[in-house]
Design an enzyme around this catalytic site. Structure first.
Site, mmCIF file in Angstrom:
data_model
loop_
_atom_site.group_PDB
_atom_site.id
_atom_site.type_symbol
_atom_site.label_atom_id
_atom_site.label_comp_id
_atom_site.label_asym_id
_atom_site.label_seq_id
_atom_site.Cartn_x
_atom_site.Cartn_y
_atom_site.Cartn_z
ATOM 1 N N HIS A 1 -7.294 -5.913 0.527
ATOM 2 C CA HIS A 1 -6.118 -5.107 0.881
ATOM 3 C C HIS A 1 -5.386 -5.656 2.118
ATOM 4 O O HIS A 1 -4.385 -5.101 2.550
ATOM 5 C CB HIS A 1 -6.590 -3.674 1.166
ATOM 6 C CG HIS A 1 -5.520 -2.628 1.013
ATOM 7 N ND1 HIS A 1 -4.976 -2.280 -0.203
ATOM 8 C CD2 HIS A 1 -4.877 -1.838 1.925
ATOM 9 C CE1 HIS A 1 -4.064 -1.328 -0.035
ATOM 10 N NE2 HIS A 1 -3.973 -1.050 1.249
ATOM 11 N N SER A 5 0.837 -1.201 0.000
ATOM 12 C CA SER A 5 0.000 0.000 0.000
ATOM 13 C C SER A 5 0.876 1.257 0.000
ATOM 14 O O SER A 5 1.642 1.456 -0.944
ATOM 15 C CB SER A 5 -0.950 -0.054 1.199
ATOM 16 O OG SER A 5 -1.975 0.902 1.066
ATOM 17 N N ASP A 15 -10.085 -5.328 -3.608
ATOM 18 C CA ASP A 15 -9.414 -4.411 -2.679
ATOM 19 C C ASP A 15 -10.216 -3.115 -2.587
ATOM 20 O O ASP A 15 -10.390 -2.406 -3.584
ATOM 21 C CB ASP A 15 -7.996 -4.144 -3.211
ATOM 22 C CG ASP A 15 -7.167 -3.252 -2.307
ATOM 23 O OD1 ASP A 15 -7.733 -2.317 -1.705
ATOM 24 O OD2 ASP A 15 -5.951 -3.489 -2.218
#
Lengths: 281, 281
Positions: B259, B147, B224
């Protein structure tokens, strides 16, 4: 007995799903995570009981069991470590008693009526799992755990006789004689530490059924701070195994390892492979 | 530049050690974890940059990178995600700015002078690693991240040219055009979002050196939530790769993944193997 799906995460081509349900044993809402590998199943079920202060996410997130479970085609179930929100006395005063410290026993002291972890995990949870509709083979169950959860795995395995295999990481094996266990038994049990014999793995080796042989594997580290301070007492358990001539117990002292999940992850694959041998036999 | 050992955990026959050191880049104390496999080494070094809200423990505890790193004989380094305790404005007001959200850039706004994550990770951290005395081969470094840390891995790889390989899980690839990046750049950079071009992986693909070819692997899930809300923009990066005819970039959309670290653990082994190929070449 409605079971509610809280969320699902794809993981190793399978799915890790968190459920919420009203537990009749606890009289409270409780949560658990289930990992189901890719494929049709039904999949045999391996429970993981976490240790003090932990919850249903600890083993799922830090234990690294999903990779070998996916490989062997085994489902994983991660219950919470205690009831939450029961407002029992001293519930949240310390990290080793009350919330997060249920010790997987059925409390007999009326003040701790919510603490029915044994009945919850052995009897109610399989029913809740059926309710989920997941492709689980509840005739094939194994159990493992860490520390307090290692005590849980050993005692639930020995008492219930319903699991094919048992393994543990740094388990509390003789709680009647260690500070954590004495505190827990003195609080949760009407008969105190003496009644704790019924919830003590070393004592439970005397059960007549045990003579038929066991399938127990456990590891602990010789640098484990709680081993060194006399909380785990694995030698007591192993001496009793020897004294009674019980077969099928393997306890391994691992050089340099401590009590953390870094220790657990180092042997997670080996433990799942041990269970796979019996669950898929 | 004294480096202090905070604690060591044995892990997969190697050791995970947490260090504390005064960072001159941050002007503050900072921590990092280092996993060194069993054996004499020296071991090539793979950095892991964690995402928003995380610290030096997140990847070490949840990423499941130690098992493949032990197998391939690679060391892992987990820095913190930002300076801590700098008392900069808005430091702790939100989870996506300030503490835990350093974005691995060198802030140019005087209010955020402590936020020098680029210099810290690329220049100072290798020096601190030398100070540890561990058997590391700092001529062989790779970098990965998740991320915000995926953005960090891509930008540090592209800007510094000092890493042999780069991989990312669900990276922010075009921060100049996403809400997280706009907020960060508007705060940390004197020139705001426009100056952010210097810290934007998609923009950095225009660097002349890049034409020689890259070694980048990244994965993201099509479930995600942050991909779906336009924070990651991996297609922008891949379109630019195509437009410029850059070679050596592999970006894979993974069906059903989100995620979380359940996504990361599913591909951790593959990413470490990708780095091993280049680090041990």
């Amino acid at each position: 007995m409605p079971v509610t799906k809280v969320k699902t995460n794809k993981c190793f081509s399978g799915h890790l799903t968190k459920f919420s349900a009203h537990s009749e044993s606890y009289g409270l809402e409780t949560k658990f995570n289930v990992f189901v590998p890719e494929g049709e199943g039904p999949f045999s079920v391996l429970y993981y009981l976490a240790g003090l202060t932990c919850d249903e996410d600890t083993g799922a997130m830090k234990g690294t069991f999903e990779s070998p479970a996916a490989k062997h085609g085994i489902a994983l179930v991660f219950p919470d470590t205690s009831p939450r929100g029961s407002n029992s006395p001293n519930d949240t005063l310390s990290w080793d008693f009350g919330t997060g410290a249920g010790f997987y026993i059925d409390a007999s002291h009326p003040s701790y009526a919510a603490y029915q972890g044994y009945t919850y995990v052995t009897h109610e949870l399989p029913e809740l799992l059926r309710e989920t509709g997941l492709a689980l083979d509840l005739e094939r169950q194994g159990i493992m755990g860490h520390s307090m959860g290692g005590h849980g795995a050993l005692t639930l395995y020995l008492k219930s006789g319903q699991y094919r295999s048992c393994s543990a990481f740094a388990p509390i094996t003789n709680p009647r004689l260690c500070p954590w266990g004495k505190k827990a038994f003195a609080g949760y049990l009407k008969g105190g530490v003496e009644e704790g014999k019924e919830w003590d793995a070393t004592e439970l080796l005397g059960l007549s059924r045990v003579k038929e042989g066991l399938r127990i594997l456990f590891d602990w580290g010789d640098a484990d701070e709680f081993y060194l301070s006399g909380q785990l007492l694995p030698e007591n358990f192993l001496n009793k195994v020897k004294e009674l001539g019980v077969e099928g117990v393997q306890g391994r002292k691992r050089e340099g390892y401590d009590h953390s999940y870094y220790f657990i992850m180092s042997f997670a694959e080996e433990h799942v492979a041990f269970h796979a041998k019996w669950l898929k036999a």
